[in-house]
Write an enzyme that holds these catalytic residues in place. Structure first.
Site, PDB file in Angstrom:
ATOM      1  CG  ASP A  34      -2.039   0.994   1.126  1.00 34.66           C
ATOM      2  OD1 ASP A  34      -2.350   1.425  -0.010  1.00 34.66           O
ATOM      3  OD2 ASP A  34      -2.612   1.354   2.173  1.00 34.66           O
ATOM      4  N   GLY A  35       0.315   2.310  -0.583  1.00 37.10           N
ATOM      5  CA  GLY A  35       0.987   3.611  -0.552  1.00 37.10           C
ATOM      6  C   GLY A  35       1.498   4.078  -1.912  1.00 37.10           C
ATOM      7  NE  ARG A  60      -1.246   6.721   1.176  1.00 42.32           N
ATOM      8  CZ  ARG A  60      -1.190   5.832   2.160  1.00 42.32           C
ATOM      9  NH1 ARG A  60      -0.848   6.222   3.373  1.00 42.32           N
ATOM     10  NH2 ARG A  60      -1.478   4.574   1.913  1.00 42.32           N
ATOM     11  NE  ARG A  65      -4.720   6.938  -6.797  1.00 42.92           N
ATOM     12  CZ  ARG A  65      -4.437   6.475  -5.576  1.00 42.92           C
ATOM     13  NH1 ARG A  65      -4.107   7.323  -4.624  1.00 42.92           N
ATOM     14  NH2 ARG A  65      -4.519   5.208  -5.317  1.00 42.92           N
ATOM     15  CG  HIS A 114      -0.767   1.873  -9.231  1.00 43.73           C
ATOM     16  ND1 HIS A 114      -0.892   1.612  -7.891  1.00 43.73           N
ATOM     17  CD2 HIS A 114      -1.890   2.562  -9.579  1.00 43.73           C
ATOM     18  CE1 HIS A 114      -2.027   2.129  -7.442  1.00 43.73           C
ATOM     19  NE2 HIS A 114      -2.645   2.713  -8.446  1.00 43.73           N
ATOM     20  CB  SER A 119      -8.927  -5.317  -2.368  1.00 48.71           C
ATOM     21  OG  SER A 119      -9.579  -4.087  -2.569  1.00 48.71           O
ATOM     22  NE  ARG A 160      -7.815   1.984  -5.117  1.00 48.02           N
ATOM     23  CZ  ARG A 160      -6.590   2.092  -4.663  1.00 48.02           C
ATOM     24  NH1 ARG A 160      -5.619   2.440  -5.485  1.00 48.02           N
ATOM     25  NH2 ARG A 160      -6.314   1.860  -3.404  1.00 48.02           N
ATOM     26  CG  LEU A 182       8.985 -17.250  -3.559  1.00 48.33           C
ATOM     27  CD1 LEU A 182       9.048 -17.277  -2.034  1.00 48.33           C
ATOM     28  CD2 LEU A 182       9.317 -15.842  -4.068  1.00 48.33           C
ATOM     29  NE  ARG A 217      -2.718  -1.288   4.561  1.00 48.54           N
ATOM     30  CZ  ARG A 217      -3.977  -1.372   4.198  1.00 48.54           C
ATOM     31  NH1 ARG A 217      -4.764  -2.243   4.760  1.00 48.54           N
ATOM     32  NH2 ARG A 217      -4.482  -0.574   3.273  1.00 48.54           N
ATOM     33  CB  SER A 225      -7.723  -3.652   3.382  1.00 43.91           C
ATOM     34  OG  SER A 225      -7.411  -2.407   3.976  1.00 43.91           O
TER      35      SER A 225
HETATM   36  C1  IPE Z   1      -5.498  -2.729   0.003  1.00 43.36           C
HETATM   37  O1  IPE Z   1      -5.109  -1.426  -0.262  1.00 43.36           O
HETATM   38  C2  IPE Z   1      -5.489  -3.547  -1.237  1.00 43.36           C
HETATM   39  C3  IPE Z   1      -4.226  -3.617  -1.956  1.00 43.36           C
HETATM   40  C4  IPE Z   1      -3.040  -3.219  -1.572  1.00 43.36           C
HETATM   41  C5  IPE Z   1      -4.338  -4.251  -3.214  1.00 43.36           C
HETATM   42  P1  IPE Z   1      -6.152  -0.230  -0.321  1.00 43.36           P
HETATM   43  O2  IPE Z   1      -5.367   0.998  -0.391  1.00 43.36           O
HETATM   44  O3  IPE Z   1      -7.159  -0.470  -1.367  1.00 43.36           O
HETATM   45  O4  IPE Z   1      -6.851  -0.374   1.122  1.00 43.36           O
HETATM   46  P2  IPE Z   1      -7.878   0.580   1.870  1.00 43.36           P
HETATM   47  O5  IPE Z   1      -9.071   0.717   1.010  1.00 43.36           O
HETATM   48  O6  IPE Z   1      -7.198   1.894   2.072  1.00 43.36           O
HETATM   49  O7  IPE Z   1      -8.155  -0.107   3.166  1.00 43.36           O
HETATM   50  C1  IPE Z   2      -1.786   0.201  -3.232  1.00 49.61           C
HETATM   51  O1  IPE Z   2      -1.501   1.556  -3.295  1.00 49.61           O
HETATM   52  C2  IPE Z   2      -2.011  -0.391  -4.599  1.00 49.61           C
HETATM   53  C3  IPE Z   2      -3.373  -0.836  -4.870  1.00 49.61           C
HETATM   54  C4  IPE Z   2      -4.376  -0.785  -4.047  1.00 49.61           C
HETATM   55  C5  IPE Z   2      -3.613  -1.394  -6.168  1.00 49.61           C
HETATM   56  P1  IPE Z   2      -2.664   2.616  -3.280  1.00 49.61           P
HETATM   57  O2  IPE Z   2      -3.069   2.900  -4.684  1.00 49.61           O
HETATM   58  O3  IPE Z   2      -3.756   2.191  -2.371  1.00 49.61           O
HETATM   59  O4  IPE Z   2      -1.905   3.877  -2.684  1.00 49.61           O
HETATM   60  P2  IPE Z   2      -2.488   4.923  -1.655  1.00 49.61           P
HETATM   61  O5  IPE Z   2      -2.972   4.166  -0.460  1.00 49.61           O
HETATM   62  O6  IPE Z   2      -3.595   5.658  -2.353  1.00 49.61           O
HETATM   63  O7  IPE Z   2      -1.313   5.800  -1.355  1.00 49.61           O
HETATM   64 MG    MG Z   3      -4.108   2.486  -0.381  1.00 51.17          MG
END
Ligand code: IPE
Ligand code: IPE
Ligand code: MG
Length: 255
Positions: free
Chosen positions: A28-29, A32, A41, A45, A73, A79, A139, A193, A201
């Site tokens: 995640d992140g 950001r 954004r 990715h 997810s 999104r 792996l 995480r 999540s």
């Molecule tokens: C969780 O991340 C799913 C993945 C990393 C694929 P999200 O960024 O979608 O989670 P929430 O919605 O903030 O909990």
């Molecule tokens: C996780 O990063 C990747 C996916 C959920 C696919 P995010 O896209 O959720 O990044 P933030 O949380 O918005 O920073």
């Molecule tokens: Mg996120």
């Protein structure tokens, strides 16, 4: 393994090793990370794929047997449409690029999740990669895509009930676990995480029952081998009691 199944943490005490056998990651992140750099954004990715490559390598080098990552997810369909299509394209392109390398590194690749909503080209490529790597012994690398922990449990229960419509007895943990999409793996030892949020999540709800949880503020594209080492270091400092007392653990270890 007992009777073809891995030990359930709530029924038996699993084997605990220094190096986690199974690591599960919520990457995640990305968004950001990109926003901090005034990038769209989706640039986050794209960089996230690099971090994943480094993590796979780090797991192989340390002898981790299973790496399971959350890529998309069941809630991520909410999104913006263009971000969702970018993610699908990225998945397709990365897979195309990496299949051969995964196979050459003896990795076994799998995808868990409901693939029925995915582009058939992507599904074909996933199946092809799974078949190609099915005999590999390195792996076990699993990507959770359109995955949800509740979906997984409901799916497993529905299959069990359809098989024995008249059944009155309770289902057992082993029966349920063997129908879940991660039935091929032991429960995760370590959950990581990135990105600072402290939540699951809807990831592997059943399997995380006794997993050690590790949360870091590092944004996924910045997650490197050092960060992986820190997470594993934190894991190695934990006492995994599985309900027992610390004294019992020490007595068992012959101290
Ligand atoms: C969780 O991340 C799913 C993945 C990393 C694929 P999200 O960024 O979608 O989670 P929430 O919605 O903030 O909990
Ligand atoms: C996780 O990063 C990747 C996916 C959920 C696919 P995010 O896209 O959720 O990044 P933030 O949380 O918005 O920073
Ligand atoms: Mg996120």
């Amino acid at each position: 393994m007992i009777g073809g199944l891995f030990r359930s943490s709530t029924r038996d005490i699993p084997d605990v090793s220094q190096v986690p056998k199974h690591i599960a990651v919520i990457m995640d992140g990305n968004g950001r990370w990109a926003r901090k750099r005034m990038l769209p954004r989706v640039a986050g990715h794209a960089r996230g794929v690099e971090a994943l490559r480094a993590t796979v390598r780090g797991c192989v080098d340390r002898g981790v047997e299973y790496l399971t990552v959350f890529a998309f997810s069941s809630e991520n369909w909410r999104r913006p449409q263009d971000e969702v299509s970018f993610l699908m394209q990225l998945f397709l392109k990365s897979l195309q690029k990496e299949i051969r390398r995964m196979h050459d590194n003896d990795m076994r690749f799998r995808v868990i999740g409901d693939l029925s909503k995915f582009d058939p080209r992507l599904v074909d490529m996933i199946r092809e990669a799974e078949t190609l790597t099915a005999g590999n012994g390195g792996l076990n690398f699993t990507v959770a895509a359109n995955y949800g922990g509740r979906w997984d449990i409901l799916d497993a229960m529905s299959r069990l009930m359809a098989r024995e419509p008249g059944r009155l007895e309770r289902f057992t943990e082993d029966e349920i676990a063997s129908e879940l999409s991660m039935s091929f793996a032991p429960e995760p030892d370590l959950f990581i995480r990135t990105g600072g949020e402290k939540r699951i999540s809807n990831f592997l709800l059943w399997q995380l029952a006794y997993t050690e949880l590790y949360f870091t503020d590092v944004l996924w594209p910045d997650f490197d081998d050092g960060a992986l080492g820190q997470a594993i270091g934190s894991y190695q400092g934990r006492e995994r009691r599985f309900g027992r007392t610390s004294e019992q653990l020490k007595a068992d270890a012959g101290e």
